[in-house]
Design an enzyme around this catalytic site. Sequence first.
Site, PDB file in Angstrom:
ATOM      1  N   ALA A  38      -0.042   6.174   5.037  1.00  0.00           N
ATOM      2  CA  ALA A  38       0.597   5.301   6.032  1.00  0.00           C
ATOM      3  C   ALA A  38       1.747   4.525   5.410  1.00  0.00           C
ATOM      4  O   ALA A  38       2.836   4.423   5.994  1.00  0.00           O
ATOM      5  CB  ALA A  38      -0.434   4.350   6.632  1.00  0.00           C
ATOM      6  N   GLY A  39       1.521   3.963   4.219  1.00  0.00           N
ATOM      7  CA  GLY A  39       2.563   3.181   3.560  1.00  0.00           C
ATOM      8  C   GLY A  39       3.782   4.005   3.214  1.00  0.00           C
ATOM      9  O   GLY A  39       4.929   3.577   3.413  1.00  0.00           O
ATOM     10  N   LEU A  80     -17.502  13.065  -1.385  1.00  0.00           N
ATOM     11  CA  LEU A  80     -17.427  13.745  -0.095  1.00  0.00           C
ATOM     12  C   LEU A  80     -17.438  15.263  -0.237  1.00  0.00           C
ATOM     13  O   LEU A  80     -16.751  15.832  -1.085  1.00  0.00           O
ATOM     14  CB  LEU A  80     -16.146  13.317   0.627  1.00  0.00           C
ATOM     15  CG  LEU A  80     -16.066  13.717   2.098  1.00  0.00           C
ATOM     16  CD1 LEU A  80     -17.115  12.972   2.905  1.00  0.00           C
ATOM     17  CD2 LEU A  80     -14.678  13.417   2.641  1.00  0.00           C
ATOM     18  N   HIS A 119     -20.118   9.395   6.796  1.00  0.00           N
ATOM     19  CA  HIS A 119     -19.879  10.837   6.819  1.00  0.00           C
ATOM     20  C   HIS A 119     -21.199  11.531   6.505  1.00  0.00           C
ATOM     21  O   HIS A 119     -21.912  11.131   5.583  1.00  0.00           O
ATOM     22  CB  HIS A 119     -18.824  11.209   5.786  1.00  0.00           C
ATOM     23  CG  HIS A 119     -18.283  12.591   5.944  1.00  0.00           C
ATOM     24  ND1 HIS A 119     -19.039  13.718   5.682  1.00  0.00           N
ATOM     25  CD2 HIS A 119     -17.058  13.047   6.329  1.00  0.00           C
ATOM     26  CE1 HIS A 119     -18.306  14.792   5.910  1.00  0.00           C
ATOM     27  NE2 HIS A 119     -17.096  14.415   6.296  1.00  0.00           N
ATOM     28  N   GLN A 178     -17.932   4.267   9.688  1.00  0.00           N
ATOM     29  CA  GLN A 178     -18.438   5.638   9.768  1.00  0.00           C
ATOM     30  C   GLN A 178     -19.170   6.063   8.494  1.00  0.00           C
ATOM     31  O   GLN A 178     -18.681   5.848   7.388  1.00  0.00           O
ATOM     32  CB  GLN A 178     -17.283   6.604  10.003  1.00  0.00           C
ATOM     33  CG  GLN A 178     -17.715   8.043  10.168  1.00  0.00           C
ATOM     34  CD  GLN A 178     -16.576   8.908  10.636  1.00  0.00           C
ATOM     35  OE1 GLN A 178     -15.750   9.340   9.841  1.00  0.00           O
ATOM     36  NE2 GLN A 178     -16.512   9.139  11.941  1.00  0.00           N
ATOM     37  N   ARG A 209     -14.853   8.019  14.469  1.00  0.00           N
ATOM     38  CA  ARG A 209     -13.635   8.810  14.285  1.00  0.00           C
ATOM     39  C   ARG A 209     -13.957  10.291  14.145  1.00  0.00           C
ATOM     40  O   ARG A 209     -14.882  10.665  13.433  1.00  0.00           O
ATOM     41  CB  ARG A 209     -12.879   8.334  13.037  1.00  0.00           C
ATOM     42  CG  ARG A 209     -11.655   9.190  12.724  1.00  0.00           C
ATOM     43  CD  ARG A 209     -10.900   8.695  11.523  1.00  0.00           C
ATOM     44  NE  ARG A 209     -11.608   8.845  10.274  1.00  0.00           N
ATOM     45  CZ  ARG A 209     -11.756   9.979   9.597  1.00  0.00           C
ATOM     46  NH1 ARG A 209     -11.266  11.122  10.096  1.00  0.00           N
ATOM     47  NH2 ARG A 209     -12.396  10.006   8.447  1.00  0.00           N
ATOM     48  N   ARG A 248     -19.336  13.109  13.777  1.00  0.00           N
ATOM     49  CA  ARG A 248     -19.961  12.668  12.528  1.00  0.00           C
ATOM     50  C   ARG A 248     -21.134  11.718  12.743  1.00  0.00           C
ATOM     51  O   ARG A 248     -22.115  11.772  12.003  1.00  0.00           O
ATOM     52  CB  ARG A 248     -18.904  12.011  11.639  1.00  0.00           C
ATOM     53  CG  ARG A 248     -17.932  13.016  11.079  1.00  0.00           C
ATOM     54  CD  ARG A 248     -16.824  12.356  10.297  1.00  0.00           C
ATOM     55  NE  ARG A 248     -15.974  13.385   9.700  1.00  0.00           N
ATOM     56  CZ  ARG A 248     -14.861  13.116   9.032  1.00  0.00           C
ATOM     57  NH1 ARG A 248     -14.471  11.861   8.880  1.00  0.00           N
ATOM     58  NH2 ARG A 248     -14.143  14.091   8.513  1.00  0.00           N
ATOM     59  N   GLU A 253     -15.946  18.190   5.836  1.00  0.00           N
ATOM     60  CA  GLU A 253     -16.396  18.840   7.058  1.00  0.00           C
ATOM     61  C   GLU A 253     -15.843  20.256   7.169  1.00  0.00           C
ATOM     62  O   GLU A 253     -16.381  21.095   7.894  1.00  0.00           O
ATOM     63  CB  GLU A 253     -15.908  18.006   8.252  1.00  0.00           C
ATOM     64  CG  GLU A 253     -16.735  18.091   9.487  1.00  0.00           C
ATOM     65  CD  GLU A 253     -16.405  16.928  10.407  1.00  0.00           C
ATOM     66  OE1 GLU A 253     -16.154  17.200  11.581  1.00  0.00           O
ATOM     67  OE2 GLU A 253     -16.398  15.778   9.949  1.00  0.00           O
ATOM     68  N   PHE A 292     -13.432  22.088  13.222  1.00  0.00           N
ATOM     69  CA  PHE A 292     -13.844  20.801  12.648  1.00  0.00           C
ATOM     70  C   PHE A 292     -14.733  20.094  13.660  1.00  0.00           C
ATOM     71  O   PHE A 292     -14.621  20.327  14.867  1.00  0.00           O
ATOM     72  CB  PHE A 292     -12.614  19.932  12.334  1.00  0.00           C
ATOM     73  CG  PHE A 292     -12.546  19.463  10.910  1.00  0.00           C
ATOM     74  CD1 PHE A 292     -12.173  20.329   9.896  1.00  0.00           C
ATOM     75  CD2 PHE A 292     -12.865  18.156  10.574  1.00  0.00           C
ATOM     76  CE1 PHE A 292     -12.099  19.905   8.582  1.00  0.00           C
ATOM     77  CE2 PHE A 292     -12.789  17.714   9.272  1.00  0.00           C
ATOM     78  CZ  PHE A 292     -12.409  18.596   8.258  1.00  0.00           C
ATOM     79  N   HIS A 340     -18.009   5.991   4.659  1.00  0.00           N
ATOM     80  CA  HIS A 340     -16.791   6.790   4.542  1.00  0.00           C
ATOM     81  C   HIS A 340     -15.538   6.138   5.111  1.00  0.00           C
ATOM     82  O   HIS A 340     -14.487   6.171   4.472  1.00  0.00           O
ATOM     83  CB  HIS A 340     -17.032   8.129   5.238  1.00  0.00           C
ATOM     84  CG  HIS A 340     -15.871   9.071   5.185  1.00  0.00           C
ATOM     85  ND1 HIS A 340     -15.305   9.489   4.000  1.00  0.00           N
ATOM     86  CD2 HIS A 340     -15.161   9.690   6.178  1.00  0.00           C
ATOM     87  CE1 HIS A 340     -14.297  10.316   4.253  1.00  0.00           C
ATOM     88  NE2 HIS A 340     -14.193  10.446   5.567  1.00  0.00           N
ATOM     89  N   GLY A 389       0.828  -1.199   0.000  1.00  0.00           N
ATOM     90  CA  GLY A 389       0.000   0.000   0.000  1.00  0.00           C
ATOM     91  C   GLY A 389       0.861   1.246   0.000  1.00  0.00           C
ATOM     92  O   GLY A 389       1.838   1.336   0.757  1.00  0.00           O
ATOM     93  N   SER A 402      -7.944  10.958  10.708  1.00  0.00           N
ATOM     94  CA  SER A 402      -7.501   9.910   9.784  1.00  0.00           C
ATOM     95  C   SER A 402      -6.116  10.237   9.234  1.00  0.00           C
ATOM     96  O   SER A 402      -5.218   9.383   9.225  1.00  0.00           O
ATOM     97  CB  SER A 402      -8.503   9.718   8.647  1.00  0.00           C
ATOM     98  OG  SER A 402      -8.664  10.917   7.918  1.00  0.00           O
TER      99      SER A 402
END
Length: 597
Positions: free
Chosen positions: A16-17, A248, A238, A236, A411, A282, A251, A116, A369, A12, A416
Amino acid sequence: MNYHKYETVIVGAGGAGLMAALYASRGSDTAVISKLYPVRSHTGAAQGGIGAALGNMEEDHPEWHAYDTVKGSDYLADQDAVEMMTSMAPGIVIELEHMGLPFDRTPDGKIAQRRFGGHTNNITGKPVMRACHAADRTGHMILQTLYQQCIKQGVTFFDEYQVMDLLINEGRVAGVVAYEIATGELHVFHAKNVLFATGGWGRVWKITSNAISYTGDGAAIVLRKGLPLEDLEFFQFHPTGIYKMGILITEGVRGEGGVLINNEGERFMEKYAPTVKDLASRDVVSRAIYLEIKAGRGINGQPYVYLDVRPETVNKYFEKDGVLGPDGKPKRVTAEYLLKKLPDIIDFCKTYLGIDPMKEPIPVQPTAHYAMGGIPTTKFTEVIVAPDNTIMPGLYAAGETACVSVHGANRLGTNSLLDLVVFGKIAGQRMAEFARENDWVPLPKETWEPVQAELDRLLNNPGNENPYQIRAEMQEAMNDGVGVFRTEELMQQALDKIRELKERYKHIRVMDKGKRFNQDLLEAWEVGNLLDIAEATTVSALNRKESRGAHSRDDYPKRDDENWLKHTLIYREADGTFRIEYKPVVITKWQPKERVY
């Protein structure tokens, strides 16, 4: 057969990857395998910001951020991991800035921040400016910045390779098997350690903000290897996806002053969250929209409401709410200001809806989401295989596919992107250390053979079932039965349908028999992943007889801390049935109490 040998393999190439690759490559020979070209990864779709208590715009503290995260999670998040994430947040945002990420700026040159949902001043309860942003394309900027850094670092990339199996030998990870999309050839990657950073599985549902590629590959592979997944029932929705499309609307629109309006012209969030209103967490906002629609207050009787970000509307409610600008007077915005802050959102609305949100309100509905659950890990990203936190040596997970758990049952927005870079960094550091301290484990007797057998079965199956039809019926069933609100009857109907579809999946037919760029074959395989995740999600949801965060049941409307303050671990047995175990939630400072916004 194609064999490769790398100490560290990362599956990935999202946030993160890439963050893991950047740090792992400083201490080990590292390869990144991605089904997509890295900058097409889904991290690029994240819009509104990354949360960090920098306090650049007003007073803020990492402990406030931690409390908001725990409260937002409906007290299911592991608090030690949350505290670690929020304490690292300011430093890691500054680190991204030093890498070259072009954050928006305050007049005095600091990183700009916006309000937020769910982020508050813990003393007053009012919204706090904590989201660090690069217009409304923050995730895109993070992805580009990290990819450039990885190229600079000399990280090896295998782009457009689909990982299909995890190799385990002697109780340790030994590598992965990947399918090269361009040629149809299989590749065996021998590794000392492996990180799954493969993202979520929003394509389980019909209306979703997720890309077509978000099919839960890593989680499904882990599940089929007999390892558990955690808290799958918590997915979740959204609150603001474009009506019918699910695309999306960040927010950040509400952070800049946008408000939700029903068919009666009422700003209805004042009823559901009197203090923070449209900036509640959310799950609260999604349920409020659903309830307004159910009560017949959807726009013109349709299943959507309006998100109104027209300057005259925003300024009216800024004055009513007492929101002040830097000069101490009621804050006011102009169309030019909003265009600068929300350029992509305005462009989306013009492209997909044919409307200018500076002149017309945006039709929105909740959209699937984000996966709060996933591959269970310690706070150091090591994959857990049992309720006692026993780990699988050499196996790591980070990002949306992982469950640390810092998001619990719901979350907060901006967490995220923070999760990606914090735990991506930790994973990279840990993997480099593991590679230094451990020898190679031999490859198992069989490596590529099971994958080849599965591909041959899919290619040569004489059945007449269409995988795309199966996927569409699954998505419809999950939208109807395992959506914003749930009951045992609806979830059981969804589960029965999914099991029927899994039987039909055995008889699918792949039309394209070729080797090169056979997307028909790959998408048929991905449908199998989605079905496995859908079934495990529904079983987990049926078993949790309470309402908590994103898991909201009409038949069990109350949160039940006495019986259900615990994490679900679901295992897929060799015969295809499921087994559920539980592990405790880590509580350090904040005992569960009623959430009030």
